[in-house]
Design an enzyme around this catalytic site. Sequence first.
Site, PDB file in Angstrom:
ATOM      1  CE1 TYR A   1      -9.050   1.693   7.428  1.00 42.71           C
ATOM      2  CE2 TYR A   1      -8.064   2.587   9.421  1.00 42.71           C
ATOM      3  CZ  TYR A   1      -7.987   2.296   8.073  1.00 42.71           C
ATOM      4  OH  TYR A   1      -6.848   2.596   7.386  1.00 42.71           O
ATOM      5  CE  LYS A   2      -7.655  -0.778   5.173  1.00 45.62           C
ATOM      6  NZ  LYS A   2      -6.212  -0.778   4.869  1.00 45.62           N
TER       7      LYS A   2
ATOM      8  NE  ARG B   1     -10.280  -3.241  -2.393  1.00 47.89           N
ATOM      9  CZ  ARG B   1      -9.651  -2.583  -1.432  1.00 47.89           C
ATOM     10  NH1 ARG B   1      -8.453  -2.943  -1.056  1.00 47.89           N
ATOM     11  NH2 ARG B   1     -10.209  -1.536  -0.863  1.00 47.89           N
TER      12      ARG B   1
ATOM     13  CG  PHE C   1      -1.979   0.976   1.255  1.00 46.93           C
ATOM     14  CD1 PHE C   1      -3.117   0.786   0.487  1.00 46.93           C
ATOM     15  CD2 PHE C   1      -1.893   2.102   2.041  1.00 46.93           C
ATOM     16  CE1 PHE C   1      -4.145   1.717   0.503  1.00 46.93           C
ATOM     17  CE2 PHE C   1      -2.913   3.045   2.065  1.00 46.93           C
ATOM     18  CZ  PHE C   1      -4.045   2.845   1.287  1.00 46.93           C
TER      19      PHE C   1
ATOM     20  CG  ASP D   1       0.362  -2.959   6.981  1.00 45.30           C
ATOM     21  OD1 ASP D   1      -0.720  -3.365   7.448  1.00 45.30           O
ATOM     22  OD2 ASP D   1       0.556  -1.788   6.604  1.00 45.30           O
TER      23      ASP D   1
HETATM   24  C1  PLP Z   1      -5.596   0.599   4.737  1.00 47.44           C
HETATM   25  C2  PLP Z   1      -4.113   0.577   4.764  1.00 47.44           C
HETATM   26  C3  PLP Z   1      -3.377   1.651   5.302  1.00 47.44           C
HETATM   27  C4  PLP Z   1      -4.067   2.905   5.778  1.00 47.44           C
HETATM   28  O1  PLP Z   1      -3.330   3.571   6.756  1.00 47.44           O
HETATM   29  P1  PLP Z   1      -4.071   4.643   7.691  1.00 47.44           P
HETATM   30  O2  PLP Z   1      -2.979   5.354   8.370  1.00 47.44           O
HETATM   31  O3  PLP Z   1      -4.960   3.868   8.616  1.00 47.44           O
HETATM   32  O4  PLP Z   1      -4.889   5.524   6.816  1.00 47.44           O
HETATM   33  C5  PLP Z   1      -1.997   1.537   5.372  1.00 47.44           C
HETATM   34  N1  PLP Z   1      -1.360   0.429   4.931  1.00 47.44           N
HETATM   35  C6  PLP Z   1      -2.033  -0.619   4.389  1.00 47.44           C
HETATM   36  C7  PLP Z   1      -1.290  -1.822   3.925  1.00 47.44           C
HETATM   37  C8  PLP Z   1      -3.420  -0.564   4.268  1.00 47.44           C
HETATM   38  O5  PLP Z   1      -4.088  -1.568   3.705  1.00 47.44           O
END
Ligand code: PLP
Length: 397
Positions: free
Chosen positions: A209-210, A356, A113, A184
């Site tokens: 939150y996911k 997705r 990400f 992660d």
């Molecule tokens: C959703 C996601 C994020 C989002 O980071 P936030 O700081 O919570 O906005 C970061 N890394 C990955 C791999 C994600 O899937």
Amino acid sequence: MPDFSATKAQFTLPKGVIYLDGNSLGPLPKAAGANMARVLQEEWGQMLITGWNKAGWMDQPTRTGDRIARLIGAQPGHVVMGDTLSIKVYQALASALALNPDRRVILSDSGNFPSDLYMAQGLIATLGQGHELRVVAPEEVADNITPEVAATLLTEVDYRTGRMHDMRALTRRAHDMGVITVWDLAHTAGATQVDLAGCDADFAVGCTYKYLNGGPGAPAFIYVNPRHAEAALPALSGWLGHEAPFAFDLAYRPGAGIERMRVGTPPVLALAALEAALDIWDMTDMAQVRAQSLALTDRFIAGIEATCPMLELATPRAHAERGSQVSFRFAEGYAAMQALIARGVIGDFRAPDIMRFGFTPLFIDAADVDAAVAIITDVMQNALWDRPEYKTRAKVT
Ligand SMILES: *Cc1c(COP(=O)(O)O)cnc(C)c1O
């Protein structure tokens, strides 16, 4: 097949919607409103500042972290909540680099990400020690774990394709090469079965939150392997990670173990929403969730492939390489997804061409999968997406 109707009954799911986007933002637990109202009225309203002691607000980040630990294969006492995932990525990576001071390479992959890569780039600039962020293709990660590498920064499940790394094998290889691992778990926690302790992962971070359904902007978590807990330096050395925050010393001294990964004041109200979601998680067993997730994604793939030859599967078929989402490539994927959303099938689109769909056994069942397949089939076979109003991009896709 295990029955998840009891957990499904715990969520607010709008009528006419098949929600296949719990991988981006989980739905509202019915009890979250009441729990937040209780914290507002009875705790904040009545206790005021004494809530920090009387209501246990100060221990909420570790108390909640212990409940998440069970879901990610960690022992209690090694997970703490706070901040957002991007911040926790920074903190974990900074700690990892400090544990490997003679090396200069951070290894990540092109499926990661972007925020994780951006945080690594920012950290490198701040440190000013000549670190290099090396980004390779996901399938080339193993071969690039070499004695040059200080730390890996890998997201176990690819947010676009749902492809899953082999955490156990990559962590073992990393340790053989003297490399520290940062995992992660954004698309892992609550989605797949993970065994942080058994894999001997060094650091792990994730959001809530996911798949964990903690609500928009819910706080992140960080895990530190007990082996490193007293050696890891948190980089973001806030007062609540201090050994004695209320001594108000002028010099920072890291707190004991995972406590040092705290930064500032905990988000008490947001954690109250997350606690309601964790009450639902307490009804589950991750092995059963994983088995059901694979059954649902298999069913979805088979259903779509039987009717929609224009959609190209981007997610691995092998169970060991698949998270809890299914992605298809389609050049007009954005418009197609808007057409689906207009018909109540909510997934999302990730550039350049990924449609997705997330599968979350807590509230999605086989009947939902079949109903979604029927709607997708109609939209795709009849090109119902081919209308101007479906082609204008919104800010959040
Ligand atoms: C959703 C996601 C994020 C989002 O980071 P936030 O700081 O919570 O906005 C970061 N890394 C990955 C791999 C994600 O899937």
